[in-house]
Scaffold this motif. Structure first.
Motif, PDB file in Angstrom:
ATOM      1  N   SER A 165      21.781  59.833  -0.843  1.00  0.00           N
ATOM      2  CA  SER A 165      21.322  60.965  -1.644  1.00  0.00           C
ATOM      3  C   SER A 165      21.798  60.820  -3.075  1.00  0.00           C
ATOM      4  CB  SER A 165      21.838  62.281  -1.051  1.00  0.00           C
ATOM      5  OG  SER A 165      23.261  62.297  -1.084  1.00  0.00           O
ATOM      6  N   GLU A 260      13.703  67.222  -3.146  1.00  0.00           N
ATOM      7  CA  GLU A 260      14.976  67.249  -3.869  1.00  0.00           C
ATOM      8  C   GLU A 260      16.076  67.837  -3.007  1.00  0.00           C
ATOM      9  OE1 GLU A 260      13.195  67.678  -8.421  1.00  0.00           O
ATOM     10  OE2 GLU A 260      14.360  69.306  -7.533  1.00  0.00           O
ATOM     11  N   ARG A 261      15.721  68.795  -2.180  1.00  0.00           N
ATOM     12  CA  ARG A 261      16.718  69.388  -1.283  1.00  0.00           C
ATOM     13  C   ARG A 261      17.155  68.381  -0.226  1.00  0.00           C
ATOM     14  NH1 ARG A 261      20.431  73.269  -1.921  1.00  0.00           N
ATOM     15  NH2 ARG A 261      20.901  74.334   0.036  1.00  0.00           N
ATOM     16  N   GLN A 264      19.103  65.652  -2.086  1.00  0.00           N
ATOM     17  CA  GLN A 264      20.087  66.171  -3.044  1.00  0.00           C
ATOM     18  C   GLN A 264      19.831  65.635  -4.451  1.00  0.00           C
ATOM     19  OE1 GLN A 264      22.638  68.547  -2.192  1.00  0.00           O
ATOM     20  NE2 GLN A 264      21.156  68.638  -0.525  1.00  0.00           N
ATOM     21  N   GLN A 270      15.897  71.611  -6.610  1.00  0.00           N
ATOM     22  CA  GLN A 270      17.253  71.885  -6.137  1.00  0.00           C
ATOM     23  C   GLN A 270      17.839  73.089  -6.861  1.00  0.00           C
ATOM     24  OE1 GLN A 270      18.804  70.683  -3.697  1.00  0.00           O
ATOM     25  NE2 GLN A 270      20.984  70.402  -4.034  1.00  0.00           N
ATOM     26  N   GLU A 274      19.062  76.766  -5.094  1.00  0.00           N
ATOM     27  CA  GLU A 274      20.408  77.291  -5.304  1.00  0.00           C
ATOM     28  C   GLU A 274      20.368  78.642  -6.015  1.00  0.00           C
ATOM     29  OE1 GLU A 274      22.236  74.213  -7.527  1.00  0.00           O
ATOM     30  OE2 GLU A 274      22.510  72.866  -5.796  1.00  0.00           O
TER      31      GLU A 274
END
Length: 315
Positions: A165, A260-261, A264, A270, A274
């Motif tokens: 990641s 992206e999640r 990471q 991402q 968040e």
């Protein structure tokens, strides 16, 4: 051409206004109080009421929207509650990473999809056509996030060919090769579904063009089949393929959120996840509106490119 571009830009204004309203209302309807999330263990009723007043969250919903929209028109997306920095600065910083990922995935799916569609159409009902059709159907059927997790398990954990990641190595040099090493798996996972869609529609567009009279005329004149396919037929089919590329650009940009999640990757996707978990309303609103504006702008560019290939579109 100038008037056509101006009309397209003006037509984008109501779209962006509608997006801003929808995003603002959805964020206002999410359960939970941002002030409570920010204060945490210090969230006494008095502190919550005071923070809501400082943030303007105690104002009526309509008034809050017009205040936010007025600041938006001046280039002020607000200030992140949790990060304590301007939203625009955070969005622009994260967008660089998203642009690298989504841009690479879009280039991959465009070239691979168009090439697969052309080869499939040129060999209709042949082995290449059947193999490409099978691969395309398989790629479209696999969700990108599931494919990403399988790629991590196989190529990162078991084979150790790629890093698990992140965008950069924790230790070592941050050069172009390190970036490519980290970019390969998320870009491929993001591009697979879009590649399949572009390939199928490119095949259909090419088959339609290959049945037209000017193709038969070119063959009758002795033009080589390769030249007919790649120079004449593909250019005519691009009028139908370009709008598909515009739609898939939006898919790739939105798909970057969960890719992206999974990997990471420190991009806007991402950041938005968040921010939603932390109830950072201004950061979510600013990020979504910024991405939507980029998508609208890209579609205008696609329309202009299509009009250059087919001047009848401007009329």
């Amino acid at each position: 051409m100038g008037r056509y571009i101006l009309r397209r830009l003006l037509s984008a204004i109501p779209v962006l206004i509608g997006i801003s309203i929808v995003v603002f209302v959805i964020m206002a309807m999410i359960p939970g109080d941002p002030a409570t999330a920010i204060l945490g263990s210090y969230a006494t009723p008095e502190n919550v009421a005071e923070l809501n007043r400082d943030l303007g969250l105690d104002e009526p919903l309509v008034q809050r929207y017009f205040i936010w929209a007025g600041n938006l028109l001046q280039g002020d997306l607000g200030r992140s509650f949790n990060l304590n920095r301007p939203v625009l600065d955070e969005v622009l910083e994260r967008f660089n990473a998203t642009l690298i990922l989504a841009g690479t995935a879009f280039i991959l799916c465009s070239f691979l999809g168009i090439a697969a569609g052309v080869i499939s159409a040129a060999n209709q009902y042949g082995f290449a056509d059947k193999a490409i059709t099978f691969a395309v159907l398989l790629g479209i059927s696999i969700p990108s996030f599931f494919l990403g997790m399988m790629m991590i398990l196989i190529f990162a954990v078991n084979l150790r060919w790629f890093p698990v990641s992140g965008m950069w190595p924790i230790y070592g040099t941050r050069d172009i090769w390190a970036l490519i090493d980290h970019l390969t798996m998320p870009a491929l996972a993001l591009a697979v579904v879009a590649t399949g869609v572009i390939a199928r529609l490119s095949r259909s567009a090419m088959l339609e063009v290959l049945r037209q009279d000017f193709i038969r005329t070119a063959r009758a004149k002795g033009v080589r089949e390769r030249g007919i396919i790649w120079r004449h037929a593909l250019r005519a089919a691009m009028v139908s393929i370009i709008p598909v590329l515009g739609i898939q650009a939006g898919f790739v940009l939105s798909g970057a959120v969960y890719i992206e999640r999974v990997f990471q990757w420190p991009g806007i996707g991402q950041m938005l996840v968040e921010a939603i978990l932390r109830r950072d309303i201004l950061l979510v609103q600013g990020g979504v509106v910024f991405v939507a504006a980029c998508y609208v702008l890209f579609n205008i560019i696609v329309d202009v490119a299509q009009s250059l290939l087919d001047p009848r579109i401007k009329t």
